[in-house]
Design a protein around this motif. Structure first.
Motif, mmCIF file in Angstrom:
data_model
loop_
_atom_site.group_PDB
_atom_site.id
_atom_site.type_symbol
_atom_site.label_atom_id
_atom_site.label_comp_id
_atom_site.label_asym_id
_atom_site.label_seq_id
_atom_site.Cartn_x
_atom_site.Cartn_y
_atom_site.Cartn_z
ATOM 1 N N GLY A 88 0.847 -1.419 0.010
ATOM 2 C CA GLY A 88 -0.116 -0.041 0.280
ATOM 3 C C GLY A 88 0.587 1.366 -0.078
ATOM 4 O O GLY A 88 0.043 2.288 -0.224
ATOM 5 N N LYS A 89 2.336 1.136 -0.142
ATOM 6 C CA LYS A 89 2.876 2.335 0.185
ATOM 7 C C LYS A 89 3.751 2.997 -1.469
ATOM 8 O O LYS A 89 3.894 1.565 -2.193
ATOM 9 N N ARG A 90 4.112 3.604 -1.355
ATOM 10 C CA ARG A 90 4.449 4.279 -2.499
ATOM 11 C C ARG A 90 6.240 4.524 -3.359
ATOM 12 O O ARG A 90 6.425 5.044 -1.722
ATOM 13 N N VAL A 91 6.598 2.988 -3.774
ATOM 14 C CA VAL A 91 8.646 3.890 -3.353
ATOM 15 C C VAL A 91 8.621 4.425 -4.639
ATOM 16 O O VAL A 91 9.362 3.792 -5.895
ATOM 17 N N LEU A 92 9.488 4.817 -4.525
ATOM 18 C CA LEU A 92 10.820 5.511 -5.120
ATOM 19 C C LEU A 92 12.311 4.752 -5.398
ATOM 20 O O LEU A 92 12.986 4.124 -4.025
ATOM 21 N N LEU A 93 12.745 4.058 -5.118
ATOM 22 C CA LEU A 93 13.940 3.392 -6.539
ATOM 23 C C LEU A 93 14.584 4.465 -6.994
ATOM 24 O O LEU A 93 14.647 5.101 -7.955
ATOM 25 N N TRP A 94 16.105 3.807 -6.924
ATOM 26 C CA TRP A 94 17.278 4.737 -7.586
ATOM 27 C C TRP A 94 18.409 3.912 -7.870
ATOM 28 O O TRP A 94 18.540 3.288 -6.905
ATOM 29 N N ALA A 95 18.851 4.679 -8.140
ATOM 30 C CA ALA A 95 20.365 4.080 -8.838
ATOM 31 C C ALA A 95 21.648 4.464 -8.354
ATOM 32 O O ALA A 95 21.376 5.605 -8.852
ATOM 33 N N GLU A 96 21.932 3.949 -7.782
ATOM 34 C CA GLU A 96 23.186 4.517 -7.173
ATOM 35 C C GLU A 96 24.486 4.340 -7.707
ATOM 36 O O GLU A 96 25.002 5.637 -6.813
ATOM 37 N N GLN A 97 24.892 3.731 -7.979
ATOM 38 C CA GLN A 97 25.940 4.102 -8.594
ATOM 39 C C GLN A 97 26.751 3.651 -10.500
ATOM 40 O O GLN A 97 25.913 4.250 -10.633
ATOM 41 N N GLY A 98 27.117 2.792 -10.969
ATOM 42 C CA GLY A 98 27.332 2.652 -12.213
ATOM 43 C C GLY A 98 26.327 1.814 -12.403
ATOM 44 O O GLY A 98 24.871 1.297 -12.489
ATOM 45 N N GLN A 99 26.419 2.327 -14.463
ATOM 46 C CA GLN A 99 25.864 1.349 -15.226
ATOM 47 C C GLN A 99 25.327 -0.151 -15.314
ATOM 48 O O GLN A 99 24.318 -0.224 -14.668
ATOM 49 N N GLY A 100 26.907 -0.746 -14.427
ATOM 50 C CA GLY A 100 26.697 -1.835 -14.474
ATOM 51 C C GLY A 100 26.187 -2.474 -13.663
ATOM 52 O O GLY A 100 25.489 -3.399 -13.669
ATOM 53 N N ASP A 101 26.287 -2.255 -12.259
ATOM 54 C CA ASP A 101 25.069 -2.180 -10.272
ATOM 55 C C ASP A 101 23.664 -2.150 -11.170
ATOM 56 O O ASP A 101 22.931 -2.800 -10.707
ATOM 57 N N THR A 102 22.742 -1.126 -11.654
ATOM 58 C CA THR A 102 21.742 -0.411 -12.298
ATOM 59 C C THR A 102 21.270 -1.335 -13.288
ATOM 60 O O THR A 102 20.487 -2.447 -12.915
ATOM 61 N N LEU A 103 22.135 -2.203 -13.804
ATOM 62 C CA LEU A 103 21.323 -3.313 -15.032
ATOM 63 C C LEU A 103 21.758 -4.506 -14.488
ATOM 64 O O LEU A 103 20.719 -5.218 -14.514
ATOM 65 N N GLN A 104 22.295 -4.956 -13.302
ATOM 66 C CA GLN A 104 22.579 -6.219 -12.299
ATOM 67 C C GLN A 104 21.196 -5.847 -11.375
ATOM 68 O O GLN A 104 20.800 -7.235 -11.109
ATOM 69 N N PHE A 105 20.944 -5.142 -10.947
ATOM 70 C CA PHE A 105 19.582 -5.058 -10.114
ATOM 71 C C PHE A 105 18.674 -4.206 -10.046
ATOM 72 O O PHE A 105 17.634 -4.842 -9.771
ATOM 73 N N ALA A 106 18.855 -3.690 -11.347
ATOM 74 C CA ALA A 106 17.181 -4.107 -12.097
ATOM 75 C C ALA A 106 16.198 -5.065 -12.170
ATOM 76 O O ALA A 106 15.311 -4.857 -12.243
ATOM 77 N N ARG A 107 17.214 -6.557 -12.334
ATOM 78 C CA ARG A 107 16.268 -7.339 -11.833
ATOM 79 C C ARG A 107 14.945 -7.879 -10.462
ATOM 80 O O ARG A 107 14.252 -8.491 -10.784
ATOM 81 N N TYR A 108 15.299 -6.864 -9.322
ATOM 82 C CA TYR A 108 14.253 -7.428 -8.715
ATOM 83 C C TYR A 108 13.229 -6.264 -9.110
ATOM 84 O O TYR A 108 12.409 -6.061 -7.888
ATOM 85 N N ILE A 109 13.235 -5.269 -9.278
ATOM 86 C CA ILE A 109 12.853 -4.089 -9.721
ATOM 87 C C ILE A 109 11.494 -4.688 -9.410
ATOM 88 O O ILE A 109 10.036 -3.933 -9.040
ATOM 89 N N PRO A 110 10.324 -5.549 -10.171
ATOM 90 C CA PRO A 110 9.093 -6.034 -10.692
ATOM 91 C C PRO A 110 8.890 -6.806 -9.242
ATOM 92 O O PRO A 110 7.359 -6.710 -9.510
ATOM 93 N N LEU A 111 10.096 -7.101 -8.343
ATOM 94 C CA LEU A 111 9.029 -7.871 -7.325
ATOM 95 C C LEU A 111 8.842 -6.146 -6.063
ATOM 96 O O LEU A 111 7.890 -6.942 -5.738
ATOM 97 N N VAL A 112 9.075 -5.484 -5.862
ATOM 98 C CA VAL A 112 9.289 -4.703 -5.309
ATOM 99 C C VAL A 112 7.009 -4.178 -6.147
ATOM 100 O O VAL A 112 6.472 -4.029 -4.901
ATOM 101 N N ALA A 113 7.433 -3.924 -7.679
ATOM 102 C CA ALA A 113 6.576 -3.826 -7.642
ATOM 103 C C ALA A 113 5.134 -4.363 -7.533
ATOM 104 O O ALA A 113 3.576 -3.871 -6.781
ATOM 105 N N GLN A 114 5.499 -5.563 -7.307
ATOM 106 C CA GLN A 114 3.950 -7.098 -6.952
ATOM 107 C C GLN A 114 3.348 -6.638 -5.383
ATOM 108 O O GLN A 114 2.633 -6.694 -5.069
ATOM 109 N N GLN A 115 4.425 -6.549 -5.268
ATOM 110 C CA GLN A 115 4.445 -5.531 -3.482
ATOM 111 C C GLN A 115 3.905 -4.193 -3.141
ATOM 112 O O GLN A 115 2.953 -3.466 -1.977
ATOM 113 N N ALA A 116 4.761 -2.902 -3.699
ATOM 114 C CA ALA A 116 3.999 -1.846 -3.465
ATOM 115 C C ALA A 116 2.644 -1.243 -3.916
ATOM 116 O O ALA A 116 2.604 -1.658 -4.882
#
Length: 528
Positions: free
Chosen positions: A263-291
């Motif tokens: 029930g909450k609104r979550v802002l996710l942000w890319a912290e460091q390099g482009q590689g990190d962003t691509l690597q951890f983008a895999r988890y974004i849909p899981l957050v979207a399933q909950q928030a």
């Protein structure tokens, strides 16, 4: 990652105009004070750093001007104007120090240390070493000088000597902690992971409030696949000033471990390099399933590939465009926040996809480029990372070292956006063997990767993109490696399509290229 609101922007522009007027009136100190006042309002406003650097060089304060450029590049590593000014200032500073050291007076030792620093930043390690050795011979001492000496030796691949740079005694607990931290970093680069972890822990015993050491310890834990403890320790990075500057400026609290987001609104942000962003983008849909709602702030260069794969997420590059939210979180915190510390628990790859129309366009392009039938295998290569900000020299492979690959019955595509200066001559001679296309954006790169049969890339964003797409990829990995790739083996739980080719001797790429050649030959044989 901050974007000033209109009122703050107006105030910033006013202070910048004041600084320009004061500078024109020959009131340099007052102009500098106006810029400092503006930076206090918004320390992420890039034009302030450039104006400050230009003013400081006019005042003759070259080290301070260099620091202003470095701060700007820390926030925007690919800012070409800042890169050019930074290098120009370093060259001027080195020349100034050379003139000072020609005088054997009292100021000689300090100038020698400055000269060594300037030469190292200009990637001239041998002149830097000569200067620092002269400073040591003159009787100079101190932890900072020993650390500089060690950094230069590391650049020269003389790690064992670097480890001997630090004297055993230190004046206080904080100095002892810093010494242990520096030695831990050298041990890490030497591949002595357990010893490095012990040294990071020793630094924390001397100085418990030492986030850099805690993050170093976290990386050692993650390297050894102690994921749960590693991700918890990794949260200490928010206490590091350099990383904090890259964080998002939000009035809302950070999402904390164990906190539900239903029930909450979550802002996710890319912290460091482009590689990190691509690597951890895999988890974004899981957050979207909950928030209730999820938004993502990421580099504009990546949104072309990320946004189409995240239809349920609002994406933006400018933090000022972020919608109202209840919580925010860095992408690198998601394994901890979601309770999925082991990458094998997270979403498998492929979790990104290229645009089919673009893939077809690249396939057609390559067919026209190489019309011979039967079609030969197509291999993409990225042999070096970005050539700005922190350049990881041990990661990059000299293009000449890849010469054995050109004997393969395959067609090669360069995936380099920027060819390193030292490789440009070799690259020019390979025009008929290594085709270099123009890549519009990361979505274009993703489509090209999907049109290839194999990708070979050093540890860059290309590796993460290939892995996220499920494209077969070889990663020639430097001896010191990196925490995400573990310490042994040819596979990684992050990307099943990725094969690691580990350097067995520091700095020696020959055996790795031989292994690469054998793997490619076997794959080509299987493809027939």
């Amino acid at each position: 990652m901050n974007s000033p609101d209109p009122a703050t922007l107006a105030r910033l522009m006013g202070l910048m105009c004041d600084a320009i007027a004061l500078r024109g009136a020959q009131q340099a100190e007052a102009a500098l004070a106006a810029l400092d006042q503006a930076l206090a309002l918004d320390p992420s406003f890039l034009p302030l750093y450039m104006q400050r650097a230009d003013l400081l060089q006019e005042m003759g304060a070259l080290p301070e001007a260099i620091a202003a450029c470095a701060a700007c590049l820390d926030l925007a590593p690919d800012y070409d104007e800042a890169r050019a000014l930074h290098r120009s200032l370093l060259q001027r500073w080195a020349t100034q120090c050379e003139l000072q050291t020609a005088d054997e007076g009292a100021s000689g030792s300090a100038a020698l240390i400055d000269l060594a620093r300037a030469r190292l930043q200009l990637d001239q390690p041998l002149p830097a070493l000569a200067a620092v050795e002269r400073a040591l011979a003159s009787g100079q001492a101190g932890l900072a000088l020993h650390a500089l000496h060690a950094d230069i030796l590391l650049r020269l691949n003389r790690h064992e000597e670097a480890l001997e740079c630090y004297p055993p005694a230190a004046d206080d607990d904080q100095a002892r902690a810093l010494r242990a931290f520096n030695m831990a970093d050298i041990l890490r680069r030497m591949g002595r992971i357990e010893q490095a972890q012990a040294a990071f822990e020793q630094a924390l015993r001397w100085h418990p409030d030492f986030p850099e050491a805690e993050v170093g310890r976290a990386h050692m834990l993650l390297s050894q696949q102690h994921y749960a403890e590693g991700w918890r320790a990794h949260e200490a990075r928010f206490g590091i000033a350099e990383l904090a500057r890259r964080g998002i400026d939000s009035p809302r609290p950070r999402w904390r471990p164990g906190e539900p987001v239903r029930g909450k609104r979550v802002l996710l942000w890319a912290e460091q390099g482009q590689g990190d962003t691509l690597q951890f983008a895999r988890y974004i849909p899981l957050v979207a399933q909950q928030a209730a709602e999820v938004s993502l702030c990421a580099p504009a260069s990546l949104l072309a590939v990320l946004a189409p794969c995240l239809p349920q997420v609002r994406c933006m590059a400018n933090p000022g465009e972020a919608p109202d939210h209840d919580l925010h979180a860095s992408l690198l915190s998601l394994p901890l926040l979601l309770g999925l510390p082991d990458p094998r628990q997270g979403p498998p790859s492929p979790y990104l996809a290229a645009q089919p129309q673009r893939v077809q366009q690249w396939q057609a392009y390559l067919s026209v480029l190489w019309p011979a039938m039967p079609r030969r295998p197509r291999i993409g290569i990225a042999w070096a990372g970005r050539q700005y900000a922190t350049v990881h020299h041990s990661r990059d492979i000299p293009l000449d070292a890849l010469a054995p690959l050109w004997t393969l019955p395959a067609d090669f595509v360069s995936l380099q956006v920027e060819v390193p200066a030292g490789d440009q001559a070799a690259h020019a001679t390979l025009a008929q063997r290594l085709h270099t296309p123009t890549l519009a954006d990361w979505a274009d790169t993703a489509a090209l990767l999907c049109a290839l049969d194999l990708v070979i890339s050093v540890d860059t964003a290309v590796v993460h993109l290939a892995g996220a797409l499920g494209v077969p990829c070889l990663l020639p990995l430097r001896y010191d490696g990196e925490w995400r790739w573990g310490v042994k083996g040819g596979q990684t739980p992050w990307y099943p399509s990725l094969q690691l080719l580990r350097q067995r001797e520091r700095g020696q790429w020959g055996p790795v290229v031989e292994e690469m050649l054998a793997v490619c030959a076997e794959r080509l044989l299987q493809a027939k």
